[in-house]
Design a protein around this motif. Structure first.
Motif, PDB file in Angstrom:
ATOM      1  N   ASN A 327       0.849  -1.184   0.000  1.00  0.00           N
ATOM      2  CA  ASN A 327       0.000   0.000   0.000  1.00  0.00           C
ATOM      3  C   ASN A 327       0.877   1.222   0.000  1.00  0.00           C
ATOM      4  O   ASN A 327       1.489   1.576   0.991  1.00  0.00           O
ATOM      5  CB  ASN A 327      -0.892  -0.014   1.245  1.00  0.00           C
ATOM      6  N   GLY A 328       1.016   1.958  -1.077  1.00  0.00           N
ATOM      7  CA  GLY A 328       1.903   3.108  -1.210  1.00  0.00           C
ATOM      8  C   GLY A 328       1.442   4.290  -0.419  1.00  0.00           C
ATOM      9  O   GLY A 328       2.245   5.056   0.085  1.00  0.00           O
ATOM     10  N   SER A 329       0.141   4.564  -0.284  1.00  0.00           N
ATOM     11  CA  SER A 329      -0.313   5.759   0.421  1.00  0.00           C
ATOM     12  C   SER A 329       0.007   5.680   1.899  1.00  0.00           C
ATOM     13  O   SER A 329       0.385   6.676   2.509  1.00  0.00           O
ATOM     14  CB  SER A 329      -1.822   5.942   0.209  1.00  0.00           C
ATOM     15  N   ILE A 330      -0.120   4.489   2.473  1.00  0.00           N
ATOM     16  CA  ILE A 330       0.198   4.356   3.897  1.00  0.00           C
ATOM     17  C   ILE A 330       1.691   4.570   4.107  1.00  0.00           C
ATOM     18  O   ILE A 330       2.130   5.206   5.069  1.00  0.00           O
ATOM     19  CB  ILE A 330      -0.246   2.992   4.409  1.00  0.00           C
ATOM     20  N   ALA A 331       2.526   4.048   3.222  1.00  0.00           N
ATOM     21  CA  ALA A 331       3.975   4.239   3.330  1.00  0.00           C
ATOM     22  C   ALA A 331       4.326   5.701   3.202  1.00  0.00           C
ATOM     23  O   ALA A 331       5.202   6.228   3.905  1.00  0.00           O
ATOM     24  CB  ALA A 331       4.698   3.415   2.266  1.00  0.00           C
ATOM     25  N   ALA A 332       3.612   6.389   2.291  1.00  0.00           N
ATOM     26  CA  ALA A 332       3.879   7.818   2.133  1.00  0.00           C
ATOM     27  C   ALA A 332       3.504   8.590   3.386  1.00  0.00           C
ATOM     28  O   ALA A 332       4.194   9.544   3.786  1.00  0.00           O
ATOM     29  CB  ALA A 332       3.120   8.359   0.920  1.00  0.00           C
ATOM     30  N   GLN A 333       2.400   8.184   3.978  1.00  0.00           N
ATOM     31  CA  GLN A 333       2.006   8.852   5.221  1.00  0.00           C
ATOM     32  C   GLN A 333       3.046   8.660   6.333  1.00  0.00           C
ATOM     33  O   GLN A 333       3.383   9.586   7.079  1.00  0.00           O
ATOM     34  CB  GLN A 333       0.650   8.313   5.678  1.00  0.00           C
ATOM     35  N   GLU A 334       3.546   7.411   6.432  1.00  0.00           N
ATOM     36  CA  GLU A 334       4.564   7.153   7.468  1.00  0.00           C
ATOM     37  C   GLU A 334       5.835   7.950   7.196  1.00  0.00           C
ATOM     38  O   GLU A 334       6.456   8.511   8.112  1.00  0.00           O
ATOM     39  CB  GLU A 334       4.885   5.653   7.516  1.00  0.00           C
ATOM     40  N   MET A 335       6.200   8.018   5.910  1.00  0.00           N
ATOM     41  CA  MET A 335       7.395   8.788   5.578  1.00  0.00           C
ATOM     42  C   MET A 335       7.188  10.269   5.865  1.00  0.00           C
ATOM     43  O   MET A 335       8.112  10.970   6.303  1.00  0.00           O
ATOM     44  CB  MET A 335       7.751   8.577   4.104  1.00  0.00           C
ATOM     45  N   SER A 336       5.968  10.761   5.619  1.00  0.00           N
ATOM     46  CA  SER A 336       5.679  12.164   5.932  1.00  0.00           C
ATOM     47  C   SER A 336       5.785  12.416   7.437  1.00  0.00           C
ATOM     48  O   SER A 336       6.285  13.456   7.874  1.00  0.00           O
ATOM     49  CB  SER A 336       4.269  12.524   5.435  1.00  0.00           C
ATOM     50  N   ARG A 337       5.304  11.423   8.221  1.00  0.00           N
ATOM     51  CA  ARG A 337       5.418  11.600   9.676  1.00  0.00           C
ATOM     52  C   ARG A 337       6.865  11.624  10.133  1.00  0.00           C
ATOM     53  O   ARG A 337       7.275  12.449  10.965  1.00  0.00           O
ATOM     54  CB  ARG A 337       4.662  10.461  10.371  1.00  0.00           C
ATOM     55  N   LEU A 338       7.686  10.731   9.549  1.00  0.00           N
ATOM     56  CA  LEU A 338       9.106  10.709   9.911  1.00  0.00           C
ATOM     57  C   LEU A 338       9.806  11.987   9.480  1.00  0.00           C
ATOM     58  O   LEU A 338      10.674  12.523  10.175  1.00  0.00           O
ATOM     59  CB  LEU A 338       9.785   9.493   9.274  1.00  0.00           C
ATOM     60  N   LEU A 339       9.383  12.495   8.289  1.00  0.00           N
ATOM     61  CA  LEU A 339       9.985  13.726   7.795  1.00  0.00           C
ATOM     62  C   LEU A 339       9.642  14.915   8.712  1.00  0.00           C
ATOM     63  O   LEU A 339      10.495  15.765   9.013  1.00  0.00           O
ATOM     64  CB  LEU A 339       9.526  14.017   6.365  1.00  0.00           C
ATOM     65  N   ALA A 340       8.368  14.929   9.172  1.00  0.00           N
ATOM     66  CA  ALA A 340       7.970  16.007  10.079  1.00  0.00           C
ATOM     67  C   ALA A 340       8.749  15.938  11.390  1.00  0.00           C
ATOM     68  O   ALA A 340       9.205  16.957  11.938  1.00  0.00           O
ATOM     69  CB  ALA A 340       6.462  15.925  10.361  1.00  0.00           C
ATOM     70  N   SER A 341       8.953  14.700  11.908  1.00  0.00           N
ATOM     71  CA  SER A 341       9.737  14.548  13.139  1.00  0.00           C
ATOM     72  C   SER A 341      11.175  15.002  12.931  1.00  0.00           C
ATOM     73  O   SER A 341      11.771  15.656  13.796  1.00  0.00           O
ATOM     74  CB  SER A 341       9.699  13.089  13.574  1.00  0.00           C
ATOM     75  N   ALA A 342      11.732  14.664  11.748  1.00  0.00           N
ATOM     76  CA  ALA A 342      13.104  15.075  11.450  1.00  0.00           C
ATOM     77  C   ALA A 342      13.202  16.587  11.332  1.00  0.00           C
ATOM     78  O   ALA A 342      14.199  17.204  11.783  1.00  0.00           O
ATOM     79  CB  ALA A 342      13.590  14.401  10.166  1.00  0.00           C
ATOM     80  N   GLU A 343      12.172  17.227  10.744  1.00  0.00           N
ATOM     81  CA  GLU A 343      12.178  18.689  10.647  1.00  0.00           C
ATOM     82  C   GLU A 343      12.158  19.342  12.041  1.00  0.00           C
ATOM     83  O   GLU A 343      12.850  20.335  12.288  1.00  0.00           O
ATOM     84  CB  GLU A 343      10.955  19.146   9.825  1.00  0.00           C
ATOM     85  N   VAL A 344      11.360  18.772  12.919  1.00  0.00           N
ATOM     86  CA  VAL A 344      11.298  19.304  14.287  1.00  0.00           C
ATOM     87  C   VAL A 344      12.663  19.165  14.974  1.00  0.00           C
ATOM     88  O   VAL A 344      13.152  20.093  15.640  1.00  0.00           O
ATOM     89  CB  VAL A 344      10.202  18.596  15.086  1.00  0.00           C
ATOM     90  N   GLN A 345      13.276  17.993  14.785  1.00  0.00           N
ATOM     91  CA  GLN A 345      14.581  17.786  15.402  1.00  0.00           C
ATOM     92  C   GLN A 345      15.632  18.727  14.823  1.00  0.00           C
ATOM     93  O   GLN A 345      16.472  19.287  15.554  1.00  0.00           O
ATOM     94  CB  GLN A 345      15.023  16.336  15.224  1.00  0.00           C
ATOM     95  N   VAL A 346      15.575  18.960  13.509  1.00  0.00           N
ATOM     96  CA  VAL A 346      16.525  19.880  12.879  1.00  0.00           C
ATOM     97  C   VAL A 346      16.332  21.303  13.419  1.00  0.00           C
ATOM     98  O   VAL A 346      17.299  22.018  13.714  1.00  0.00           O
ATOM     99  CB  VAL A 346      16.368  19.844  11.354  1.00  0.00           C
ATOM    100  N   ALA A 347      15.087  21.724  13.578  1.00  0.00           N
ATOM    101  CA  ALA A 347      14.826  23.069  14.109  1.00  0.00           C
ATOM    102  C   ALA A 347      15.325  23.206  15.549  1.00  0.00           C
ATOM    103  O   ALA A 347      15.890  24.237  15.942  1.00  0.00           O
ATOM    104  CB  ALA A 347      13.327  23.359  14.037  1.00  0.00           C
ATOM    105  N   THR A 348      15.102  22.122  16.335  1.00  0.00           N
ATOM    106  CA  THR A 348      15.559  22.163  17.733  1.00  0.00           C
ATOM    107  C   THR A 348      17.073  22.287  17.808  1.00  0.00           C
ATOM    108  O   THR A 348      17.627  23.112  18.566  1.00  0.00           O
ATOM    109  CB  THR A 348      15.085  20.907  18.467  1.00  0.00           C
ATOM    110  N   LEU A 349      17.742  21.455  17.021  1.00  0.00           N
ATOM    111  CA  LEU A 349      19.210  21.501  17.043  1.00  0.00           C
ATOM    112  C   LEU A 349      19.736  22.788  16.462  1.00  0.00           C
ATOM    113  O   LEU A 349      20.790  23.279  16.876  1.00  0.00           O
ATOM    114  CB  LEU A 349      19.769  20.296  16.282  1.00  0.00           C
ATOM    115  N   LYS A 350      18.995  23.364  15.479  1.00  0.00           N
ATOM    116  CA  LYS A 350      19.413  24.651  14.926  1.00  0.00           C
ATOM    117  C   LYS A 350      19.351  25.754  16.011  1.00  0.00           C
ATOM    118  O   LYS A 350      20.267  26.597  16.130  1.00  0.00           O
ATOM    119  CB  LYS A 350      18.504  25.036  13.764  1.00  0.00           C
ATOM    120  N   ALA A 351      18.288  25.718  16.815  1.00  0.00           N
ATOM    121  CA  ALA A 351      18.184  26.688  17.906  1.00  0.00           C
ATOM    122  C   ALA A 351      19.294  26.479  18.933  1.00  0.00           C
ATOM    123  O   ALA A 351      19.869  27.442  19.466  1.00  0.00           O
ATOM    124  CB  ALA A 351      16.810  26.558  18.582  1.00  0.00           C
TER     125      ALA A 351
END
Length: 526
Positions: A327-351
């Motif tokens: 199921n590609g849509s579910i995989a895309a959703q999971e990847m989007s969630r991981l990407l959002a978590s990575a963005e949050v972590q990048v912003a935290t470390l940037k601060a």
């Protein structure tokens, strides 16, 4: 040698010619001297003995707590300076010796007489002092010695208490002075700390140490930031591939994203515990309880981090399989969630990187002004430490002085014991009439001999031609001898007998007087 003998014989012959004037002078001196010896008033001596005990049991007990003065030296100095004019004047008033004195001259004469007749003798090894006074009146002598004993004891106690009071007053003044200096130093130190509150660190580290710490923290934050950016980029690539339908690489990308997962909260706690451990190791050893506790906390956080990462990886790898793996849509959703978590972590470390960069800049700027601030702080701390040390020492000395004064008042470090109370000798100690009468006899004989010799010098007589030739510069033409008749010899014998009787009478009277005095002194002793 013969010349000297001849001269001596010539002098003896000339003196013998004037023996009667010499004998008259000897009788006159003997009579006058004997009368003076007889009429001299008897003098009695009153004395008392005092023992000064300086070996007190409180000395070893109070050693180190109270000041122990040199009592032996003080008492010795007191005994040497006790017979002074102020003490003698006080002694005259206490013994009522000034009741008969009316004029100033009489008072001065009385003070000089008392000073001359007072005496104090000591044996320094035994601390035993003998106070004595001589006077023609027994009662007066006894009163003087009693007053002398009182002055001796009171002077020693009074001087000790006066020294204690003077020392306490001086120390209190110095304590007030240093207390004001200490308050001023505390005020300057407080103003300095308030003025440089931003640049001072509470942990006591210098600017260079803080700069090194900031540099290490900044490098660590930058490394974590780069790791988070790489993870975020990998998540973006995976999401793009998923959206393009490249499903064959989804599982590998998910695994790679799972490997790049991080736990910011646990990392922050772990970093704080490691910094705390470094600080503890600078002060303590490995066996210190705080060091052991810090290492245990780090171990617990690392175990918790491993479990958390394991759970996140399982969740990331199990999501595609749970929906059938295709199921590609579910995989895309999971990847989007991981990407959002990575963005949050990048912003935290940037601060975090920005914050550490700002702190590093502040520490770098503070390094330029740190030497001047450190020097000023060291000067302020040194002044404060000096004033504080002097203040504490003075307070300690004041307590020691106060304890010493209380010790002196309570029991007395020196104990004055009256061994022999004031008493007057039953017989007079002066004058020694036996010795004086013998001296008068010797003086009378010497006076008679000296008189004969002086008269012979004033009216010289020559007994032979050689003596006459040695005294004048005129030639001697001849010598006329004198014929000595029987009448002349008889007259010379009578004169010699009279001279011997007169001389013998003088010596006999002196011998008789000495015998009588010796007999009377023997009866007095018996």
């Amino acid at each position: 040698m013969d010349l000297l003998i001849a001269q001596a014989l010539a002098i003896a012959k000339r003196s013998w010619k004037y023996r009667w004037p010499g004998l008259a002078v000897a009788w006159l001196v003997g009579i006058i001297g004997s009368v003076v010896v007889v009429v001299l008033p008897d003098r009695y001596e009153a004395s008392a003995r005092i023992f000064v005990d300086t070996q007190s049991i409180l000395k070893p007990l109070m050693a180190g707590l109270a000041i122990q003065p040199n009592i032996e030296q003080q008492v010795t100095m007191l005994s040497r300076t006790l017979i002074s004019r102020p003490n003698v004047e006080k002694l005259v008033r206490m013994a009522d010796l000034d009741l008969k004195n009316q004029s100033k001259a009489q008072q001065e004469e009385l003070i000089e007489t008392v000073t001359k007749n007072l005496s104090i003798q000591s044996t320094a090894r035994d601390n035993l002092y003998t106070l004595a006074y001589r006077d023609s009146d027994k009662e007066s002598a006894k009163r003087v010695v009693q007053s002398f004993v009182s002055i001796f004891v009171e002077s020693s106690l009074g001087s000790s208490r006066k020294d204690t009071a003077t020392a306490a007053t001086f120390i209190n003044e110095q304590i007030k002075n240093y207390e004001s200096k200490l308050e001023e130093a505390e005020g300057r130190l407080k103003e300095f700390r308030l003025r440089n509150l931003q640049t001072m660190n509470a942990d006591g580290k210098d600017s260079a140490s803080r700069l090194r710490e900031m540099s290490v923290e900044l490098d660590r934050a930058r490394l974590e930031y780069r790791e988070a950016v790489n993870g975020r980029d990998a998540a973006k690539l995976q999401l793009d591939a998923e959206r393009k339908g490249v499903s064959s690489t989804t599982q590998g990308l998910l695994q790679e994203s799972a490997m790049n997962l991080s736990t910011p909260e646990l990392d922050a706690r772990l970093d704080a515990q490691r910094r705390n451990l470094d600080a503890l190791l600078q002060r303590y050893t490995e066996q210190h309880p705080d060091v052991i506790s810090a290492r245990k906390s780090i171990s617990d956080i690392e175990d918790e981090k491993r479990l958390k990462l394991k759970e996140l990886r399982k969740a990331a790898l199990a999501s595609p399989a749970s929906v059938g793996g295709g199921n590609g849509s579910i995989a895309a959703q999971e990847m989007s969630r991981l990407l959002a978590s990575a963005e949050v972590q990048v912003a935290t470390l940037k601060a975090r990187v920005d914050e550490y960069s700002a702190r590093y800049g502040q520490a770098l700027a503070g390094v330029r002004t740190a030497p001047q601030l450190d020097a000023e702080a060291a000067q302020l701390n040194r002044d404060y430490a000096i004033h504080k040390k002097n203040y504490e020492d003075l307070v300690s000395r004041r307590e020691s002085a106060s304890m010493s004064g209380e010790l002196d008042l309570a029991s007395g470090v020196a104990d004055f014991r009256l061994i022999d109370p004031p008493r007057v000798s039953p017989k007079p100690v002066a004058p020694n009439r036996l010795l004086l009468l013998a001296g008068v006899m010797v003086a009378a004989l010497l006076a008679g001999t000296a008189t004969s010799f002086l008269v012979s010098l004033l009216r010289p007589v020559f007994h032979d031609a050689l003596e006459l030739r040695s005294r004048i510069d005129l030639p001697i033409l001849g010598v006329v001898s004198r014929l000595v008749t029987d009448a002349d010899l008889k007259r010379q014998r009578k004169d010699l007998i009279r001279f011997g009787a007169a001389s013998g009478s003088l010596i006999g009277l002196f011998v008789l007087g000495l015998s009588i005095l010796a007999f009377l002194m023997t009866r007095q002793v018996a």
